[in-house]
Design a protein around this motif. Structure first.
Motif, PDB file in Angstrom:
ATOM      1  N   ALA A  83       0.817  -1.220   0.000  1.00 16.21           N
ATOM      2  CA  ALA A  83       0.000   0.000   0.000  1.00 16.21           C
ATOM      3  C   ALA A  83       0.848   1.267   0.000  1.00 16.21           C
ATOM      4  N   PHE A  84       1.987   1.235   0.712  1.00 17.67           N
ATOM      5  CA  PHE A  84       2.806   2.441   0.873  1.00 17.67           C
ATOM      6  C   PHE A  84       4.033   2.469  -0.031  1.00 17.67           C
ATOM      7  N   GLY A  85       4.180   1.465  -0.884  1.00 14.83           N
ATOM      8  CA  GLY A  85       5.353   1.406  -1.747  1.00 14.83           C
ATOM      9  C   GLY A  85       5.505   2.639  -2.617  1.00 14.83           C
ATOM     10  N   THR A  86       4.442   3.006  -3.329  1.00 16.98           N
ATOM     11  CA  THR A  86       4.478   4.170  -4.216  1.00 16.98           C
ATOM     12  C   THR A  86       4.611   5.465  -3.420  1.00 16.98           C
ATOM     13  N   THR A  87       3.908   5.541  -2.301  1.00 16.44           N
ATOM     14  CA  THR A  87       3.957   6.748  -1.468  1.00 16.44           C
ATOM     15  C   THR A  87       5.363   7.016  -0.960  1.00 16.44           C
ATOM     16  N   LYS A  88       6.024   6.015  -0.435  1.00 16.55           N
ATOM     17  CA  LYS A  88       7.371   6.197   0.102  1.00 16.55           C
ATOM     18  C   LYS A  88       8.377   6.510  -1.004  1.00 16.55           C
ATOM     19  N   SER A  89       8.167   5.939  -2.174  1.00 21.85           N
ATOM     20  CA  SER A  89       9.044   6.226  -3.297  1.00 21.85           C
ATOM     21  C   SER A  89       8.922   7.695  -3.714  1.00 21.85           C
ATOM     22  N   GLN A  90       7.690   8.206  -3.728  1.00 25.57           N
ATOM     23  CA  GLN A  90       7.467   9.607  -4.078  1.00 25.57           C
ATOM     24  C   GLN A  90       8.061  10.541  -3.026  1.00 25.57           C
ATOM     25  N   ILE A  91       7.911  10.178  -1.770  1.00 25.62           N
ATOM     26  CA  ILE A  91       8.442  11.012  -0.690  1.00 25.62           C
ATOM     27  C   ILE A  91       9.966  11.070  -0.746  1.00 25.62           C
ATOM     28  N   LYS A  92      10.578   9.945  -1.040  1.00 27.44           N
ATOM     29  CA  LYS A  92      12.032   9.887  -1.142  1.00 27.44           C
ATOM     30  C   LYS A  92      12.533  10.810  -2.253  1.00 27.44           C
ATOM     31  N   THR A  93      11.835  10.803  -3.370  1.00 24.44           N
ATOM     32  CA  THR A  93      12.209  11.662  -4.498  1.00 24.44           C
ATOM     33  C   THR A  93      12.025  13.138  -4.151  1.00 24.44           C
ATOM     34  N   LEU A  94      10.907  13.454  -3.498  1.00 21.05           N
ATOM     35  CA  LEU A  94      10.628  14.842  -3.116  1.00 21.05           C
ATOM     36  C   LEU A  94      11.641  15.357  -2.104  1.00 21.05           C
ATOM     37  N   ASN A  95      11.991  14.523  -1.127  1.00 20.56           N
ATOM     38  CA  ASN A  95      12.973  14.926  -0.114  1.00 20.56           C
ATOM     39  C   ASN A  95      14.339  15.204  -0.743  1.00 20.56           C
ATOM     40  N   ALA A  96      14.700  14.376  -1.704  1.00 23.86           N
ATOM     41  CA  ALA A  96      15.994  14.555  -2.372  1.00 23.86           C
ATOM     42  C   ALA A  96      16.039  15.872  -3.144  1.00 23.86           C
ATOM     43  N   SER A  97      14.872  16.331  -3.608  1.00 23.01           N
ATOM     44  CA  SER A  97      14.808  17.568  -4.383  1.00 23.01           C
ATOM     45  C   SER A  97      14.444  18.774  -3.519  1.00 23.01           C
ATOM     46  N   GLY A  98      14.189  18.523  -2.227  1.00 21.75           N
ATOM     47  CA  GLY A  98      13.801  19.615  -1.340  1.00 21.75           C
ATOM     48  C   GLY A  98      12.418  20.159  -1.648  1.00 21.75           C
ATOM     49  N   LEU A  99      11.535  19.300  -2.156  1.00 21.82           N
ATOM     50  CA  LEU A  99      10.190  19.720  -2.543  1.00 21.82           C
ATOM     51  C   LEU A  99       9.143  19.068  -1.640  1.00 21.82           C
ATOM     52  N   ILE A 100       7.896  19.515  -1.807  1.00 23.26           N
ATOM     53  CA  ILE A 100       6.782  18.940  -1.056  1.00 23.26           C
ATOM     54  C   ILE A 100       5.574  18.869  -1.977  1.00 23.26           C
ATOM     55  N   CYS A 101       4.772  17.843  -1.830  1.00 21.61           N
ATOM     56  CA  CYS A 101       3.596  17.635  -2.677  1.00 21.61           C
ATOM     57  C   CYS A 101       2.337  17.857  -1.838  1.00 21.61           C
ATOM     58  N   TYR A 102       1.380  18.593  -2.384  1.00 21.83           N
ATOM     59  CA  TYR A 102       0.162  18.902  -1.629  1.00 21.83           C
ATOM     60  C   TYR A 102      -0.575  17.627  -1.224  1.00 21.83           C
ATOM     61  N   ASP A 103      -0.698  16.689  -2.173  1.00 21.24           N
ATOM     62  CA  ASP A 103      -1.442  15.456  -1.887  1.00 21.24           C
ATOM     63  C   ASP A 103      -0.788  14.612  -0.792  1.00 21.24           C
ATOM     64  N   LEU A 104       0.525  14.778  -0.615  1.00 22.99           N
ATOM     65  CA  LEU A 104       1.250  14.000   0.391  1.00 22.99           C
ATOM     66  C   LEU A 104       1.719  14.853   1.568  1.00 22.99           C
ATOM     67  N   ALA A 105       1.182  16.054   1.684  1.00 23.63           N
ATOM     68  CA  ALA A 105       1.619  16.966   2.748  1.00 23.63           C
ATOM     69  C   ALA A 105       1.409  16.384   4.137  1.00 23.63           C
ATOM     70  N   TRP A 106       0.390  15.529   4.275  1.00 18.82           N
ATOM     71  CA  TRP A 106       0.069  14.943   5.573  1.00 18.82           C
ATOM     72  C   TRP A 106       1.217  14.082   6.110  1.00 18.82           C
ATOM     73  N   VAL A 107       2.066  13.571   5.215  1.00 20.14           N
ATOM     74  CA  VAL A 107       3.172  12.713   5.624  1.00 20.14           C
ATOM     75  C   VAL A 107       4.159  13.459   6.526  1.00 20.14           C
ATOM     76  N   TRP A 108       4.345  14.759   6.273  1.00 19.27           N
ATOM     77  CA  TRP A 108       5.307  15.542   7.043  1.00 19.27           C
ATOM     78  C   TRP A 108       4.708  16.084   8.350  1.00 19.27           C
ATOM     79  N   PHE A 109       3.422  15.803   8.586  1.00 16.08           N
ATOM     80  CA  PHE A 109       2.776  16.353   9.783  1.00 16.08           C
ATOM     81  C   PHE A 109       2.026  15.255  10.536  1.00 16.08           C
ATOM     82  N   PRO A 110       2.751  14.374  11.226  1.00 12.97           N
ATOM     83  CA  PRO A 110       2.076  13.344  12.024  1.00 12.97           C
ATOM     84  C   PRO A 110       1.301  13.971  13.181  1.00 12.97           C
ATOM     85  N   LYS A 111       0.468  13.178  13.802  1.00 10.44           N
ATOM     86  CA  LYS A 111      -0.367  13.648  14.901  1.00 10.44           C
ATOM     87  C   LYS A 111       0.497  14.187  16.050  1.00 10.44           C
ATOM     88  N   ASN A 112       0.091  15.342  16.574  1.00 13.00           N
ATOM     89  CA  ASN A 112       0.739  16.016  17.724  1.00 13.00           C
ATOM     90  C   ASN A 112       2.149  16.530  17.410  1.00 13.00           C
TER      91      ASN A 112
END
Length: 204
Positions: free
Chosen positions: A172-201
């Protein structure tokens, strides 16, 4: 008698109504009366139903047999997938994306209860546990679930259930983690995946 006298009698007969049904007496025209028949009619959602439009039909959709239903009830985890409208259909092959994960195994539900409470999700041990895309609760607690699998004894019946859930999460998270890894390497953030950088509390 005068002709007018007969006309008066007929009009009086037409105005007479049955006290129980409220319908006119002496009506032999077989005219349909709305709601007169003591019958319940059931309509079903039709195949042409779409957003903003309901297509009601009289024939129910094909139902699952009892044997098939029992077979489905025995599985530990159900994964539901939908058509992925964000991707093109190539050579008639429709791309799919995960939509819902339903955990039916009671041992697994109990094991996840305390873990999911940390994410504000409260599971009923006597019921199934459902997670909807993007499965945020499972994503943020994936490492903890994997760790629980590693520390669980081989003889424990919970062990294979945790392994099964681990495999489902990896898929389920294979594609998501791959996209996050690419975005982090480029110093970017994606709106659809913004929740990943903001866990609860977390502190913002």
């Amino acid at each position: 008698r005068h002709v007018d006298d007969f006309s008066s009698d007929e009009s009086e007969t037409e105005d007479l109504k049955d006290e129980k049904t409220g319908l006119k007496k002496g009506n032999n025209n077989n005219e349909p009366v709305k709601g007169a028949d003591p019958i319940v009619k059931t309509y079903y959602e039709g195949p042409k139903t779409c957003e903003g439009y309901d297509d009601w039909v009289e024939v129910p959709p094909r139902q699952m047999s009892k044997r098939a239903a029992m077979k489905h009830d025995r599985v530990a985890i159900k994964v539901y997938k939908k058509k992925d409208d964000t991707k093109p259909v190539v050579s008639g092959r429709v791309p799919l994306k995960p939509y819902k994960i339903e955990i039916q195994n009671p041992l697994l539900v109990v094991a996840l209860k305390d873990i999911m409470e940390k994410e504000g999700l409260y599971l009923d041990p006597s019921d199934t546990a459902e997670f909807l895309w993007p499965f945020k609760e499972l994503y943020f607690r994936q490492d903890e679930i994997v760790a629980l699998h590693k520390t669980t004894k081989e003889t424990d019946p919970l062990k294979p259930q945790l392994l099964l859930l681990t495999k489902v999460m990896n898929e389920a998270f294979g594609t998501t983690k791959s996209q996050i890894k690419t975005l982090n390497a480029s110093g970017l953030i994606c709106y659809d995946l913004a929740w990943v950088w903001f866990p609860k509390n977390c502190m913002i």
